[in-house]
Write a protein that holds these residues in place. Sequence first.
Motif, PDB file in Angstrom:
ATOM      1  N   LEU A   3      41.096  58.880  42.664  1.00  0.00           N
ATOM      2  CA  LEU A   3      40.178  57.854  43.172  1.00  0.00           C
ATOM      3  C   LEU A   3      39.668  56.936  42.062  1.00  0.00           C
ATOM      4  O   LEU A   3      39.509  55.729  42.279  1.00  0.00           O
ATOM      5  CB  LEU A   3      39.015  58.506  43.914  1.00  0.00           C
ATOM      6  N   ALA A   4      39.404  57.482  40.874  1.00  0.00           N
ATOM      7  CA  ALA A   4      38.941  56.647  39.766  1.00  0.00           C
ATOM      8  C   ALA A   4      40.033  55.659  39.366  1.00  0.00           C
ATOM      9  O   ALA A   4      39.757  54.481  39.128  1.00  0.00           O
ATOM     10  CB  ALA A   4      38.517  57.496  38.580  1.00  0.00           C
ATOM     11  N   THR A   5      41.277  56.119  39.317  1.00  0.00           N
ATOM     12  CA  THR A   5      42.391  55.223  38.986  1.00  0.00           C
ATOM     13  C   THR A   5      42.534  54.141  40.048  1.00  0.00           C
ATOM     14  O   THR A   5      42.737  52.964  39.729  1.00  0.00           O
ATOM     15  CB  THR A   5      43.706  56.015  38.849  1.00  0.00           C
ATOM     16  N   GLU A   6      42.414  54.514  41.302  1.00  0.00           N
ATOM     17  CA  GLU A   6      42.487  53.534  42.391  1.00  0.00           C
ATOM     18  C   GLU A   6      41.385  52.491  42.250  1.00  0.00           C
ATOM     19  O   GLU A   6      41.624  51.288  42.422  1.00  0.00           O
ATOM     20  CB  GLU A   6      42.380  54.247  43.733  1.00  0.00           C
ATOM     21  N   ALA A   7      40.184  52.931  41.925  1.00  0.00           N
ATOM     22  CA  ALA A   7      39.063  52.004  41.749  1.00  0.00           C
ATOM     23  C   ALA A   7      39.283  51.101  40.550  1.00  0.00           C
ATOM     24  O   ALA A   7      39.048  49.884  40.623  1.00  0.00           O
ATOM     25  CB  ALA A   7      37.762  52.779  41.605  1.00  0.00           C
ATOM     26  N   VAL A   8      39.743  51.661  39.426  1.00  0.00           N
ATOM     27  CA  VAL A   8      40.006  50.850  38.228  1.00  0.00           C
ATOM     28  C   VAL A   8      41.066  49.798  38.536  1.00  0.00           C
ATOM     29  O   VAL A   8      40.928  48.635  38.161  1.00  0.00           O
ATOM     30  CB  VAL A   8      40.403  51.751  37.034  1.00  0.00           C
ATOM     31  N   ASN A   9      42.124  50.182  39.228  1.00  0.00           N
ATOM     32  CA  ASN A   9      43.169  49.214  39.587  1.00  0.00           C
ATOM     33  C   ASN A   9      42.617  48.114  40.498  1.00  0.00           C
ATOM     34  O   ASN A   9      42.952  46.936  40.328  1.00  0.00           O
ATOM     35  CB  ASN A   9      44.353  49.918  40.249  1.00  0.00           C
ATOM     36  N   ALA A  10      41.780  48.483  41.449  1.00  0.00           N
ATOM     37  CA  ALA A  10      41.185  47.483  42.344  1.00  0.00           C
ATOM     38  C   ALA A  10      40.286  46.525  41.571  1.00  0.00           C
ATOM     39  O   ALA A  10      40.325  45.308  41.785  1.00  0.00           O
ATOM     40  CB  ALA A  10      40.402  48.180  43.459  1.00  0.00           C
ATOM     41  N   LEU A  11      39.485  47.063  40.665  1.00  0.00           N
ATOM     42  CA  LEU A  11      38.599  46.215  39.867  1.00  0.00           C
ATOM     43  C   LEU A  11      39.398  45.305  38.932  1.00  0.00           C
ATOM     44  O   LEU A  11      39.045  44.132  38.751  1.00  0.00           O
ATOM     45  CB  LEU A  11      37.617  47.069  39.070  1.00  0.00           C
ATOM     46  N   MET A  12      40.470  45.830  38.345  1.00  0.00           N
ATOM     47  CA  MET A  12      41.312  44.979  37.491  1.00  0.00           C
ATOM     48  C   MET A  12      41.942  43.857  38.311  1.00  0.00           C
ATOM     49  O   MET A  12      42.019  42.718  37.857  1.00  0.00           O
ATOM     50  CB  MET A  12      42.412  45.797  36.811  1.00  0.00           C
ATOM     51  N   GLY A  13      42.401  44.170  39.519  1.00  0.00           N
ATOM     52  CA  GLY A  13      42.971  43.135  40.384  1.00  0.00           C
ATOM     53  C   GLY A  13      41.955  42.055  40.686  1.00  0.00           C
ATOM     54  O   GLY A  13      42.274  40.865  40.670  1.00  0.00           O
ATOM     55  N   TRP A  14      40.722  42.456  40.951  1.00  0.00           N
ATOM     56  CA  TRP A  14      39.644  41.485  41.206  1.00  0.00           C
ATOM     57  C   TRP A  14      39.404  40.640  39.967  1.00  0.00           C
ATOM     58  O   TRP A  14      39.301  39.412  40.050  1.00  0.00           O
ATOM     59  CB  TRP A  14      38.372  42.219  41.630  1.00  0.00           C
ATOM     60  N   ALA A  15      39.308  41.282  38.788  1.00  0.00           N
ATOM     61  CA  ALA A  15      39.048  40.549  37.539  1.00  0.00           C
ATOM     62  C   ALA A  15      40.177  39.574  37.230  1.00  0.00           C
ATOM     63  O   ALA A  15      39.928  38.402  36.905  1.00  0.00           O
ATOM     64  CB  ALA A  15      38.854  41.530  36.379  1.00  0.00           C
ATOM     65  N   TYR A  16      41.427  40.031  37.351  1.00  0.00           N
ATOM     66  CA  TYR A  16      42.556  39.161  37.057  1.00  0.00           C
ATOM     67  C   TYR A  16      42.720  38.057  38.098  1.00  0.00           C
ATOM     68  O   TYR A  16      43.444  37.092  37.879  1.00  0.00           O
ATOM     69  CB  TYR A  16      43.845  39.964  36.917  1.00  0.00           C
ATOM     70  N   GLY A  17      42.025  38.173  39.213  1.00  0.00           N
ATOM     71  CA  GLY A  17      41.990  37.094  40.199  1.00  0.00           C
ATOM     72  C   GLY A  17      41.185  35.904  39.702  1.00  0.00           C
ATOM     73  O   GLY A  17      41.196  34.841  40.327  1.00  0.00           O
ATOM     74  N   HIS A  18      40.487  36.074  38.603  1.00  0.00           N
ATOM     75  CA  HIS A  18      39.749  34.996  37.943  1.00  0.00           C
ATOM     76  C   HIS A  18      40.584  34.540  36.751  1.00  0.00           C
ATOM     77  O   HIS A  18      40.835  35.319  35.830  1.00  0.00           O
ATOM     78  CB  HIS A  18      38.372  35.486  37.489  1.00  0.00           C
ATOM     79  N   GLU A  19      41.016  33.307  36.792  1.00  0.00           N
ATOM     80  CA  GLU A  19      41.955  32.770  35.809  1.00  0.00           C
ATOM     81  C   GLU A  19      41.519  32.981  34.363  1.00  0.00           C
ATOM     82  O   GLU A  19      42.355  33.180  33.481  1.00  0.00           O
ATOM     83  CB  GLU A  19      42.165  31.273  36.074  1.00  0.00           C
ATOM     84  N   GLN A  20      40.216  32.958  34.110  1.00  0.00           N
ATOM     85  CA  GLN A  20      39.744  33.065  32.726  1.00  0.00           C
ATOM     86  C   GLN A  20      39.922  34.465  32.142  1.00  0.00           C
ATOM     87  O   GLN A  20      39.874  34.642  30.926  1.00  0.00           O
ATOM     88  CB  GLN A  20      38.289  32.599  32.589  1.00  0.00           C
ATOM     89  N   VAL A  80      42.952  58.473  33.484  1.00  0.00           N
ATOM     90  CA  VAL A  80      42.685  57.380  34.423  1.00  0.00           C
ATOM     91  C   VAL A  80      43.205  56.073  33.838  1.00  0.00           C
ATOM     92  O   VAL A  80      43.918  55.309  34.509  1.00  0.00           O
ATOM     93  CB  VAL A  80      41.167  57.265  34.728  1.00  0.00           C
ATOM     94  N   LEU A  81      42.859  55.806  32.591  1.00  0.00           N
ATOM     95  CA  LEU A  81      43.269  54.549  31.957  1.00  0.00           C
ATOM     96  C   LEU A  81      44.775  54.490  31.746  1.00  0.00           C
ATOM     97  O   LEU A  81      45.394  53.443  31.967  1.00  0.00           O
ATOM     98  CB  LEU A  81      42.515  54.363  30.641  1.00  0.00           C
ATOM     99  N   GLU A  82      45.374  55.593  31.335  1.00  0.00           N
ATOM    100  CA  GLU A  82      46.833  55.623  31.164  1.00  0.00           C
ATOM    101  C   GLU A  82      47.537  55.313  32.480  1.00  0.00           C
ATOM    102  O   GLU A  82      48.480  54.515  32.526  1.00  0.00           O
ATOM    103  CB  GLU A  82      47.281  56.981  30.635  1.00  0.00           C
ATOM    104  N   LYS A  83      47.090  55.945  33.576  1.00  0.00           N
ATOM    105  CA  LYS A  83      47.716  55.715  34.884  1.00  0.00           C
ATOM    106  C   LYS A  83      47.516  54.274  35.353  1.00  0.00           C
ATOM    107  O   LYS A  83      48.333  53.756  36.098  1.00  0.00           O
ATOM    108  CB  LYS A  83      47.168  56.691  35.928  1.00  0.00           C
ATOM    109  N   ALA A  84      46.438  53.637  34.899  1.00  0.00           N
ATOM    110  CA  ALA A  84      46.179  52.238  35.272  1.00  0.00           C
ATOM    111  C   ALA A  84      46.900  51.260  34.344  1.00  0.00           C
ATOM    112  O   ALA A  84      46.781  50.045  34.522  1.00  0.00           O
ATOM    113  CB  ALA A  84      44.678  51.965  35.260  1.00  0.00           C
ATOM    114  N   GLY A  85      47.641  51.772  33.372  1.00  0.00           N
ATOM    115  CA  GLY A  85      48.442  50.910  32.509  1.00  0.00           C
ATOM    116  C   GLY A  85      47.768  50.458  31.217  1.00  0.00           C
ATOM    117  O   GLY A  85      48.293  49.600  30.508  1.00  0.00           O
ATOM    118  N   PHE A  86      46.622  51.048  30.884  1.00  0.00           N
ATOM    119  CA  PHE A  86      45.959  50.705  29.629  1.00  0.00           C
ATOM    120  C   PHE A  86      46.708  51.325  28.455  1.00  0.00           C
ATOM    121  O   PHE A  86      47.335  52.378  28.593  1.00  0.00           O
ATOM    122  CB  PHE A  86      44.519  51.229  29.616  1.00  0.00           C
TER     123      PHE A  86
END
Length: 182
Positions: free
Chosen positions: A114-131, A149-155
């Motif tokens: 669940l933490a990895t899922e949340a981190v991925n969702a938050l990264m998707g939201w952040a990267y939705g902002h061009e800056q 968690v971070l490794e699974k999210a690609g960090f």
Amino acid sequence: MSDRTEIVSQRLRLVALDRELAEMQLNDRAAFFAALGVEREPAWPPELMDAAAMSWNRDQLAAHPGDAGWYSWVYVSPIMNRLLGIGGFQGAPTAEGEVEIGYSMLVSYREQGLATEAVNALMGWAYGHEQVKRVIARTRSDRNPSHRVLEKAGFKQVSTHMDPEEGFEVTLWSHDRAQLAA
């Protein structure tokens, strides 16, 4: 609650705290749960969201009311109608396009992805902002589950150093927008 910023992932609904929710989380927990439409969670908040962190979050949202989403998000299970964790960013992107992410799960909801899922969702939201060009994270060097968690999210692990303010070794992690195309 329709005017609040939300993200829906496969198993979670993430709700960005605004100033009102941040104040309720700190001073009126029953109203906080009611405003989110969730069952009362006796174990709330997770271990890394102490009173000082909640106060800081509330104060940042009061100072920057238009920046909801760049601070804390609560993780809600739509099936159980319960809060599972909290995470988010340390503020809006820097001039270099960097944001720092953090997260904490209630003990009973760990080791379920669940933490990895949340981190991925938050990264998707952040990267939705061009800056936003990069998302970073800092963990204690001895927190292996957080590392996973971070490794699974690609960090990628960038460095490890002793943090004199914290009094322990910290690992810096980074995820670049360019990794999304890979």
